[in-house]
Write an enzyme that holds these catalytic residues in place. Structure first.
Site, PDB file in Angstrom:
ATOM      1  N   LYS A 183       0.681  -1.308  -0.112  1.00 21.14           N
ATOM      2  CA  LYS A 183       0.196  -0.118  -0.120  1.00 21.14           C
ATOM      3  C   LYS A 183       0.933   1.107  -0.036  1.00 21.14           C
ATOM      4  O   LYS A 183       1.145   1.141   1.199  1.00 21.14           O
ATOM      5  CB  LYS A 183      -1.035  -0.023   1.269  1.00 21.14           C
ATOM      6  CG  LYS A 183      -1.640   1.147   1.118  1.00 21.14           C
ATOM      7  CD  LYS A 183      -2.781   1.858   2.202  1.00 21.14           C
ATOM      8  CE  LYS A 183      -1.760   2.597   2.954  1.00 21.14           C
ATOM      9  NZ  LYS A 183      -1.819   4.264   2.842  1.00 21.14           N
ATOM     10  N   GLU A 257      10.523   0.672  10.277  1.00 20.33           N
ATOM     11  CA  GLU A 257      11.441   1.834  10.007  1.00 20.33           C
ATOM     12  C   GLU A 257      10.734   3.030  10.215  1.00 20.33           C
ATOM     13  O   GLU A 257      10.055   3.379   9.462  1.00 20.33           O
ATOM     14  CB  GLU A 257      11.924   1.153   8.534  1.00 20.33           C
ATOM     15  CG  GLU A 257      13.601   2.147   8.780  1.00 20.33           C
ATOM     16  CD  GLU A 257      12.890   3.443   8.530  1.00 20.33           C
ATOM     17  OE1 GLU A 257      13.322   4.195   9.772  1.00 20.33           O
ATOM     18  OE2 GLU A 257      12.800   3.885   7.076  1.00 20.33           O
ATOM     19  N   CYS A 291      13.399   9.891   7.239  1.00 21.05           N
ATOM     20  CA  CYS A 291      13.223   9.898   8.963  1.00 21.05           C
ATOM     21  C   CYS A 291      14.210  10.022   9.069  1.00 21.05           C
ATOM     22  O   CYS A 291      14.416   9.630  10.450  1.00 21.05           O
ATOM     23  CB  CYS A 291      12.493   8.077   8.750  1.00 21.05           C
ATOM     24  SG  CYS A 291      13.847   7.384   7.416  1.00 21.05           S
ATOM     25  N   GLU A 388       9.608  14.257  16.634  1.00 21.81           N
ATOM     26  CA  GLU A 388      10.196  14.392  14.323  1.00 21.81           C
ATOM     27  C   GLU A 388       9.392  15.933  13.825  1.00 21.81           C
ATOM     28  O   GLU A 388       8.185  15.599  14.408  1.00 21.81           O
ATOM     29  CB  GLU A 388       9.985  13.543  14.300  1.00 21.81           C
ATOM     30  CG  GLU A 388      10.523  13.228  13.077  1.00 21.81           C
ATOM     31  CD  GLU A 388      10.332  11.403  12.726  1.00 21.81           C
ATOM     32  OE1 GLU A 388       9.561  10.988  12.477  1.00 21.81           O
ATOM     33  OE2 GLU A 388      11.387  11.039  11.723  1.00 21.81           O
TER      34      GLU A 388
END
Lengths: 477, 307
Positions: A183, A257, A291, A388
């Site tokens: 997806k 991840e 990331c 983040e």
């Protein structure tokens, strides 16, 4: 200081032909969603609607998993050399279509064409080449004499490197004999659907790769599906937690991840010009939608002023704008939602007392944009140092001793990456040993390679992608 | 007053006079304690529970560890991690080999405890203890090899020296197998220690005595205090706070039984590494490398090459 003006240098869109609507790729064919639902994907640089895409519901996910299950016995029984040849074919076709895919990626994602063309696409093809070669050599990989595939892999990927994340997921899964349902992210489905056409062109057996487009609900239905043996997810730590909870107690093998808040550590003996380039690459590459971005600059106090002056000078030369322009350094923020998150966190940075700075920078009037930004006077307690941001925002902190640098760098629940800038080799190794992160770049940053394992410690997830280590996620080892 | 370990000494002693004196002598019973931070405390809760053998005969009271004991154990394990993980692999191998040496000297004690705990015949208990000692030796020898087996030099397409090395993940909570009180325990604990992780062990709930005695071996084997912490008590009570604890990096749910799924879900909150229980694990089989590799992180370092 401006001496040269840049003329516009747009990459041509003519190489791309975007169909007005796209179906789901299930069992080797494109089809609409069972309930006929669609969503629109837009270019974040212009808000232009690029295409309508089928919105997969539970029935579609069910069909895709069934197709992958049906394809699994034959695919996993195929001699490794034959599986490998399919992957080599795909790698070659990706190379042949690389310019088209780079332009399509840039249109759908908003990243500069310089990056999609020079970083994403070469790595995508390289990843398929690398894992193609493993398909008939698995018994030498250190996971037993006859390692078995797991079955049907459910793979959910993010919007920051759409096709590269697809490659990281699909290449090792197929090489090891699994079949997949992937997806793509809601805002960046187009290159994955183009990839589906490449699979058809490569003659890949129907059902080995299935692509279901949709939103978070589609992803949740996929990872929660009973017929899935493996879940691989790249995305936010929050969603990662939810997925880990979902698969608890099942047979599903899980690799995650997730997010990061990497420290980029500059010592006083570092070559400062190189370090500035590395810091800029670390946080402004791909608009900071990375990331492993070096979002916390830790600079040794004795060179902090000098480094910050040089960094600000360099930031003033960054060209923000049309992602298709070959001279653009920083493209569009991927979505309105992401822009709102960046704005919220930077506002919190100011409210908490950090000092905000951006170079003078004219932003386009349509689309989603955010100027390269840095915060000074940041403490470890500030949200801009802890959370983040996933945008072009750098938080600057200082340190005096290597021990303090290590303590500050590790003071985060994340542990994906870190950077070290110093001329002293023994200090690099000493630091690298102590930093709790899965990828350490010394005197460089944001380098990737299919042979090199990538993945995090702690709340940055588990499992590795790339290299020999990346095979383990898809084997019953 | 129950008799303990009487049978064993009876068989070995042939002399009537010794037997008579044994019968006259009141045995000195052991107070089993937790092992936390290198010390042997009682549960802070003051609680104990009765441990019986397979036939229901009372063997001893074991501490019924509390959530607070669990948290203390995590603090001790975290404190011990830098030194243990930072020790040379050679040194860790020496220390773990020393554990095997100490166990060898206590074979009789462990044979009796394992026989009682698991209801084994003397030959089977002997085989289990011997296998457990040999397993320590196997893992002691792994400490300075695992990086070579699990690491990699990566041929990246560019002027970089690119090296992947395994590192211990940190503090590991080990739910010891319920059915194999010493061999199973050693099989799950020794590999965790060999990698450089520190451990909090939740001993087999109904058969915790071999684990608590193993703690005495560890305390006299140069294993630094806090590297291994042993709790006895209820998985249902100790599991949730350990699975949710932010300073725990990994869970081995091998002996968690029906709690395993809930604990895995709880661990998702902090994204701990989880090793799920596998049905019918054969502790006598060749262990392979799986239990060495699961509590490892792979760290990849990029170094530019140039003059």
């Amino acid at each position: 200081m401006s001496t040269f003006e840049y003329a516009p240098a747009p990459e041509s869109r003519a190489v791309v032909d975007i169909a007005p609507s796209h179906g789901l790729f299930i069992g080797g064919e494109f089809r609409p969603a069972a309930d006929g639902k669609v969503f629109k994907t837009v270019s974040p640089a212009s808000e232009e609607v690029l295409s309508e895409v089928a919105w997969a519901g539970e029935a579609d996910v069910d069909a895709a998993v069934a197709a992958a299950r049906a394809a699994f016995p034959a695919w996993s029984a195929l001699p490794g050399a034959e599986r490998g040849k399919y992957l080599f074919r795909i790698a070659r076709l990706l190379q042949e279509h690389s310019r088209e895919l780079a332009v399509l990626e840039t249109l759908d994602n908003g990243k500069p064409i310089r990056e999609s063309r020079d970083v994403d696409l070469p790595l995508v093809a390289a990843h398929f080449f690398y894992y193609a070669g493993w398909a008939d050599k698995l018994r030498y990989a250190g996971f037993g004499d006859a390692p078995r595939p797991l079955g049907v892999a459910a793979q959910v990927i993010p919007w920051n490197f759409p096709l590269l994340m697809l490659a990281w997921k699909i290449a090792p899964a197929l090489a090891t004999g699994n079949t997949v349902v992937l997806k793509p992210a809601e805002t960046t489905p187009l290159t994955a659907l183009r990839f589906a056409e490449i699979c058809v062109q490569a003659g890949l057996p129907a059902g080995v790769v299935n692509i279901v487009t949709g939103d978070g609900a589609t992803g949740a239905a996929l990872v929660g599906h009973e017929g899935v043996d493996k879940v691989a997810f790249t995305g936010s730590t929050e969603v990662g937690r939810a997925i880990a909870r979902t698969v608890a107690g099942t047979r599903k093998k899980l690799t995650l991840e997730l997010g990061g808040k990497a420290a980029n550590i500059v010592f006083d003996d570092a070559p400062l010009d190189q370090a500035v380039e590395g810091v800029v690459n670390g946080i402004f590459f791909n608009q900071g939608h990375v990331c492993c971005a070096g979002s916390r600059l830790l600079v040794q106090e004795s060179v902090a002023d000098e480094l910050l002056d040089a960094l600000k000078r360099r930031m003033a030369t960054l060209r923000v704008g049309d992602p298709l322009d070959k001279n653009t350094d920083v493209g569009a923020i991927n979505s309105a939602a992401q822009l709102a998150r960046i704005e919220e966190l930077t506002a919190a940075g100011e409210a908490e007392g950090a000092e905000r700075w951006s170079p003078p920078c004219e932003l386009p009037s349509t689309g989603y944009w955010f100027a390269p930004t840095l915060f000074t006077g940041v403490t470890q307690a500030h949200r801009v140092a802890r959370e983040e941001i996933f945008g072009p925002v750098l938080s600057v902190l200082t340190f005096r001793t290597p021990d303090e640098a290590v303590a500050k760098a590790n003071n985060t629940p994340y542990g994906l990456s870190a950077g070290i800038w110093t001329e002293k080799g023994s200090r690099i190794l000493w630091m690298a040993n102590r930093l709790r992160a899965g990828v350490i770049w010394s005197n460089t940053f944001n380098k990737f390679d299919p042979t090199s394992p990538f993945g995090g410690y702690r709340e940055s997830g588990y499992g590795r992608e790339g290299g020999r280590h990346g095979l383990e996620a898809y084997l019953d080892a | 007053m129950p008799e303990r370990s009487g049978k064993q000494s009876e068989k070995q002693s042939g002399k009537q006079s010794e037997k008579q004196s044994e019968q006259r002598r009141l045995a000195v019973l052991k107070t089993y304690k937790l092992y936390v931070g290198g010390a042997f405390p009682r549960s802070e809760s003051g609680r104990v529970y009765e441990v019986t053998d397979a036939s229901g005969r009372w063997l001893a009271n074991a501490p019924l560890a509390s959530r607070k004991d669990a948290r203390n154990a995590v603090v001790a394990a975290r404190k011990a991690f830098p030194r243990w993980s930072g020790a040379t692999a050679y040194n860790r191998g020496q220390v773990l080999y020393r554990v095997a040496e100490m166990l060898e000297g206590r074979r009789e004690q462990f044979r009796a405890e394992v026989a009682d705990a698991e209801g084994l015949s003397a030959p089977k208990a002997r085989a289990a203890v011997d296998a457990a000692i040999d397993r320590w030796v196997w893992y002691a020898g792994w400490t300075d090899k695992v990086a070579q087996v699990a690491g990699a030099a990566n041929p990246v397409a560019g002027p970089y020296f690119n090296l992947s090395t395994p590192e211990p993940t940190g503090v590991v909570v080990v739910f010891a197998p319920q059915e194999s009180s010493l061999l199973g325990l050693v099989s799950v604990l020794a590999p965790v220690l060999a990698t450089g992780c520190t451990a909090v062990v939740v001993a087999a709930e109904r058969a915790p005595l071999p684990a608590l005695s193993l703690a005495e071996v560890l305390a006299t084997s140069d294993v630094p205090g806090g590297v291994v912490n042993v709790l006895s008590g209820r998985v249902a009570e100790l599991g949730p706070p350990l699975a949710a604890h932010g300073d725990v990096d990994a869970l081995d749910l091998t002996g968690a039984g029906p709690e395993a799924t809930a604990l895995e879900a709880e661990a998702a909150g902090t994204l701990k590494r989880v090793r799920r229980p596998r049905p019918d694990e054969d502790w006598t089989a060749d262990p392979g490398t799986g239990r060495l590799l699961w509590p490892l992180e792979t760290k990849t370092v990029w170094h530019p090459m140039g003059v």
